[in-house]
Design an enzyme around this catalytic site. Sequence first.
Site, PDB file in Angstrom:
ATOM      1  N   HIS A   1       0.834  -1.207   0.000  1.00 55.20           N
ATOM      2  CA  HIS A   1       0.000   0.000   0.000  1.00 55.20           C
ATOM      3  C   HIS A   1       0.869   1.256   0.000  1.00 55.20           C
ATOM      4  O   HIS A   1       0.597   2.223  -0.720  1.00 55.20           O
ATOM      5  CB  HIS A   1      -0.915   0.010   1.227  1.00 55.20           C
ATOM      6  CG  HIS A   1      -2.230  -0.665   1.033  1.00 55.20           C
ATOM      7  ND1 HIS A   1      -3.208  -0.183   0.189  1.00 55.20           N
ATOM      8  CD2 HIS A   1      -2.733  -1.804   1.582  1.00 55.20           C
ATOM      9  CE1 HIS A   1      -4.266  -0.976   0.230  1.00 55.20           C
ATOM     10  NE2 HIS A   1      -4.002  -1.970   1.065  1.00 55.20           N
TER      11      HIS A   1
ATOM     12  N   GLY B   1      -9.620  -1.830   6.104  1.00 56.06           N
ATOM     13  CA  GLY B   1     -10.561  -2.610   6.883  1.00 56.06           C
ATOM     14  C   GLY B   1      -9.963  -3.142   8.168  1.00 56.06           C
ATOM     15  O   GLY B   1     -10.409  -2.824   9.269  1.00 56.06           O
TER      16      GLY B   1
ATOM     17  N   GLY C   1     -18.597   1.879   4.821  1.00 57.67           N
ATOM     18  CA  GLY C   1     -18.050   3.230   4.797  1.00 57.67           C
ATOM     19  C   GLY C   1     -18.752   4.204   3.876  1.00 57.67           C
ATOM     20  O   GLY C   1     -19.078   5.335   4.286  1.00 57.67           O
TER      21      GLY C   1
ATOM     22  N   ASP D   1      -7.480  -2.420  -1.699  1.00 54.46           N
ATOM     23  CA  ASP D   1      -6.635  -3.559  -2.044  1.00 54.46           C
ATOM     24  C   ASP D   1      -6.660  -3.768  -3.551  1.00 54.46           C
ATOM     25  O   ASP D   1      -7.737  -3.879  -4.155  1.00 54.46           O
ATOM     26  CB  ASP D   1      -7.139  -4.819  -1.343  1.00 54.46           C
ATOM     27  CG  ASP D   1      -7.047  -4.709   0.169  1.00 54.46           C
ATOM     28  OD1 ASP D   1      -6.401  -3.763   0.657  1.00 54.46           O
ATOM     29  OD2 ASP D   1      -7.620  -5.576   0.855  1.00 54.46           O
TER      30      ASP D   1
ATOM     31  N   ALA E   1       0.928  21.498  21.666  1.00 48.00           N
ATOM     32  CA  ALA E   1       0.867  22.728  22.454  1.00 48.00           C
ATOM     33  C   ALA E   1       2.009  23.669  22.112  1.00 48.00           C
ATOM     34  O   ALA E   1       3.008  23.275  21.512  1.00 48.00           O
ATOM     35  CB  ALA E   1       0.920  22.381  23.945  1.00 48.00           C
TER      36      ALA E   1
ATOM     37  N   LYS F   1       2.151  26.448  29.260  1.00 51.12           N
ATOM     38  CA  LYS F   1       1.862  25.453  28.217  1.00 51.12           C
ATOM     39  C   LYS F   1       0.408  25.600  27.798  1.00 51.12           C
ATOM     40  O   LYS F   1      -0.505  25.348  28.588  1.00 51.12           O
ATOM     41  CB  LYS F   1       2.122  24.035  28.728  1.00 51.12           C
ATOM     42  CG  LYS F   1       1.846  22.959  27.690  1.00 51.12           C
ATOM     43  CD  LYS F   1       2.197  21.577  28.214  1.00 51.12           C
ATOM     44  CE  LYS F   1       1.951  20.517  27.146  1.00 51.12           C
ATOM     45  NZ  LYS F   1       2.289  19.165  27.625  1.00 51.12           N
TER      46      LYS F   1
ATOM     47  N   ASP G   1       6.605  10.041  27.146  1.00 51.51           N
ATOM     48  CA  ASP G   1       7.642  10.703  26.345  1.00 51.51           C
ATOM     49  C   ASP G   1       8.888  10.868  27.213  1.00 51.51           C
ATOM     50  O   ASP G   1       9.420  11.963  27.371  1.00 51.51           O
ATOM     51  CB  ASP G   1       7.142  12.059  25.838  1.00 51.51           C
ATOM     52  CG  ASP G   1       8.043  12.641  24.748  1.00 51.51           C
ATOM     53  OD1 ASP G   1       8.844  11.892  24.166  1.00 51.51           O
ATOM     54  OD2 ASP G   1       7.936  13.848  24.487  1.00 51.51           O
TER      55      ASP G   1
END
Length: 529
Positions: free
Chosen positions: A110, A130, A172, A280, A345, A356, A443
Amino acid sequence: MPFSGQILGLEGTAWNLSAALFDDDLVALASDPYKPVRGGIHPREAAQHHANVMRDLVASVVKDPEKITGVAFSQGPGLGPCLRTVATAARSIALALDVPLVGVNHCIAHVEIGRFATGCSDPVVLYASGANTQVIGYLNGRYRIFGETLDIGIGNALDKFARSRDFPHPGGPRIEELAATGKYTGLPYTVKGMDLAFSGLVSAAKDSSAPIEDVCFSLQETAFAMCVEVTERALSLTGKDEVLLVGGVGANRRLQEMLSAMCRDRGAAFFVPEKKYLGDNGAMIAYTGRLMLEQGLSLPVGSSQVNPAFRSDEVEVTWWKTPAAKKTHSEGTCRESGMKQGAEAVVTFSERTVEKRRLSKQYREPALDHRLIAERTRMEARLMAAARKGGVPTPVIRDITADTIVMERIPGPLLAGELYPEDLCTSGRMAGRLHCAGIMHGDLTTSNIILREPDRTPVLIDFGLSQATTEIEQRGVDIHVLFQTIGSTAPDRASELREAFLSGYRETFPGADDVIAREHEIELRGRYL
């Protein structure tokens, strides 16, 4: 080396069977999808459909078998019965024509056909189909999965809701049609760091008593915003400046609009291939097979077993030309510069305080955007307070509003510039206390630890991705992210520094050895930056 001739590609991981020929460009492409009478895909029925129509489908694209110089097939991931049917056909054709056989990872295919069709170079990829929802990018010889669904793919999520309302398969397009006249109603939004989950969202949408147009609108807005958020975070972390959308759900106009808006705000280029390359299709298998054959990556028939759980980060990508290194968005910023912007942010520094402020996202429905900003601001403040209660030094919060936290400014250097074993050991003790408090930082890098002057006490900052969790996987991710940053900034001393951190971590966290073992498993996956 260049590979001459035509490559036959066979794709049939799920409901769509497709065949294509590719030489220097697409020669032919045809599809014959399985269409369930009612409900979703039944794997055995889909496989039987593929077997029944395979001969005629291949004949419709192959006019001169003598021009075929290789056969590529989708080796995985996908539905086992469908994969085996396609693989059997590919082996038979390769043996009959005496040409090389190559097994292609469906997810990577893909990405590669998207790069071919759009001309993008080194993108962050949102792969939305999917069964799959992943944020992918090339890094150090492989396609790395920076974030992904923890339960079901976004397409399957939409289909599950569609079946509950008796919509045709796939669901969809009908959801998109009804959403065009809908209004927002609140639904669950589940993003955990770089990962996301759809099951709770689908359950809430099924149970909603709101008008169907409003439910469809809100389902789309929520699910797509989750995908775009993780994509934006990967864009910020990697420093890449291109976003590519692939997969069948990528045909949704609203998803395209949201990604395009996010890219405009970040100064990134957005790419989406034409529709025939989104779902696909055999072309993506044929083209990726050609790239692999040019590198000599063919398979003996006896080693061509399918792999229903084939991950994209398992494949060594030898056909890539490594792009020039780029600075990440966090590089080149400093606490003395007055301002720093990340994915979520803007942080503004003054002499005594740090402010922040979470950013509003133009791609998000305003009501959802306001809700998320307020919830996350409150959650970050609560987790910082909980960490302090657990013995983890953090900045003291001076004020909090709906979108802003004002906190004390910690004097001292970042750990990133002061990598000494004794500081890593005390940082390890701090991380152990954090995990004892039931918090994952999300993080945990050397740039988010300040050595407070004058005693060099480590102070943990930036709880924007933190979670209240006791999951060993999340604790392992914390440790792994820190080790990755140590390895990139001090490769010659990385082993010594890691051991120093772990010695402190073991002192304060009783389950340290289990987390360390999990961190090693995570390292082998090669997923996290």
